[in-house]
Design a protein around this motif. Structure first.
Motif: not given
Length: 474
Positions: A280-289, A244-246
């Motif tokens: 950041k939480e939302a964007l991490r999830a989008y990238y994980a998807s 998340l921090a990255s």
């Protein structure tokens, strides 16, 4: 061996209509024609160009990246409408949204074009086995996963509607914007279990089964992945790839929207009121998807290789539209900023150009005439796009076609034209505002030049070009 040749006719289509050309296929003395090329037609839902091969080195997409090395990557490809059903209806019928009259998520294109021959239907009508796995025509995500939605039955010999644990575990999804339904929310879930238990994993598995079953060909296999459409659901291991921090957030500047028409702003309030941490939480999830979806694309490509079908199969990978992830404070789609209009498009042709990029402005609408030409098929109606075959041979070749994107929100229509240098947009025919961005100097579209005196000639030229692209509105 003595060979003879036969002539088959096919159409090459452009804005001026279709013209007939000829192709020649060799036959041996027994009269057996050379093998037809298969088509693997990969659709991805809500995917922007945050991909390694498009220059985003943070997002891990090794399989789409290797597909780009096999074919031609179009760096300036654009959707005709940044919303699922209007975009897919346009691409699959070969008609612009003002012809299909599909501007929202409820109308089926056959209501307005009952006799149109769709792209997969064209192949089906020409002795190809036409099959769909997952989302090709529109249906709501996640609500209609596992159903036919707005499918077009006449397009297919076979259809498969997988439904995985992402659907059954909806109660576990964390919704950062609880006033929005899951399909239009910034919402996510890091799931337990294997890739194959997710709907997209099942899509890949079913596609692999069909490849094995129909390997003798010819086939038109449409494989429609659901991610990264919200809610952003993927196995936990893909979330672990993105601490998340990255997570890097898009660049923003103060007072960015001061020179932008009110009609251009689709996300209100900016960032839907989310904090930096939540974004950041939302964007991490989008990238994980994205990375999860990419892995499923890889499984299908691996099977194509294993079955020795790669040298017999045209591969097309496309997304129905782009996706804002915080640029200008905007999220998701239904805007005419670059991030929502710009789409990934990769085409790999056996024995063709590999590992090259084209900087020409092209449209999703161009896919239909391209596949028809590559496979020697004859469209039965005038098409709105132009075949990309010349760019597949020479990605830097001469090309004089702009790309057009439109949207309709709150009873106001926005229309945009993209050249290799500029984006020009009119809202409500200019009455609700005008935008001009110079991508050579301002790739982030921070400065609207529409009212700058030094750009008067450019504005007038692009206004005429915009009108040329929408003849139905004259």
């Amino acid at each position: 061996m003595i060979k003879r040749y036969f002539v088959s006719a096919f159409f090459v289509c452009s804005f001026s209509g279709c013209i007939v050309k000829k192709s020649y296929a060799a036959e041996d003395e027994k009269g057996k024609a050379e093998k037809k090329l298969n088509v693997l037609f990969i659709a991805v839902d809500d995917l922007n160009t945050d991909l390694g091969c498009y220059g985003n080195k943070f997002v891990k997409t090794p399989n789409i990246d290797r597909l780009a090395k096999r074919g031609v990557k179009f760096d300036k490809a654009y959707t005709q409408f940044p919303l699922c059903s209007p975009s897919r209806s346009s691409l699959l019928t070969g008609q612009r949204p003002d012809v299909t009259k599909v501007y929202e998520l409820q109308t089926h294109f056959r209501k307005n074009l009952p006799n149109v021959v769709t792209l997969p239907q064209l192949f089906k009508n020409n002795e190809y086995y036409s099959a769909r796995v997952g989302k090709i025509y529109h249906y709501g995500v996640p609500g209609q996963i596992g159903t036919d939605g707005l499918d077009d039955p006449i397009s297919w010999d076979r259809k498969v509607n997988p439904k995985g644990r992402d659907k059954t575990e909806e109660s576990l999804v964390k919704n950062l914007t609880p006033d929005q339904g899951l399909g239009s929310a910034l919402a996510w879930h890091a799931s337990e279990g294997a890739d194959e238990e997710q709907t997209d994993g099942m899509v890949a598995s079913e596609a692999i089964k069909l490849l094995k079953e129909k390997k003798a060909g010819p086939f038109f296999l449409a494989v429609g992945f659901y991610r990264p459409h919200s809610p952003y659901v993927a196995p936990k291991k893909y979330f672990d790839q993105y601490p998340l921090a990255s997570i890097p957030l898009p660049k923003e500047i103060q007072n960015d929207l001061d020179d932008v028409p009110e009609a251009a702003i689709s996300t209100k309030p900016a960032h839907l009121g989310l904090s930096v941490a939540q974004r950041k939480e939302a964007l991490r999830a989008y990238y994980a998807s994205i990375s999860f979806m990419d892995a499923q694309v890889g499984r299908v490509l691996d099977e194509l290789d294993r079955l020795k079908l790669t040298n017999k199969t045209i591969i097309v990978l496309w997304s129905d539209h782009g996706y804002n992830v915080g640029q200008h404070g905007q999220w998701m789609k239904q805007s005419l900023f670059e991030n929502a209009a710009h789409v990934p498009l990769i085409i790999s042709v056996p024995g063709g150009t590999a590992g090259k990029a084209s900087g020409r402005t092209v449209e999703l609408l161009d896919i239909y005439p391209t596949l028809a030409e590559l496979c020697g098929l004859m469209p039965t109606q005038k098409l709105g796009g132009k075949s990309l075959t010349s760019l597949l041979k020479n990605p830097d070749g001469i090309w004089d076609k702009a790309a057009y994107t439109q949207v309709r929100r709150n009873k106001i229509t926005g229309r945009s034209v993209r050249t290799e240098r500029f984006r020009y947009t009119e809202w409500d025919g200019g009455k609700a505002g005008v935008e001009l961005y110079d991508h050579q100097k301002d790739p982030n579209e921070f400065t609207n030049l529409a009212k700058e005196s030094t750009y008067i000639i450019t504005v007038n030229e692009l206004a005429m070009l915009l009108q040329k692209g929408y003849p139905e509105t004259k």
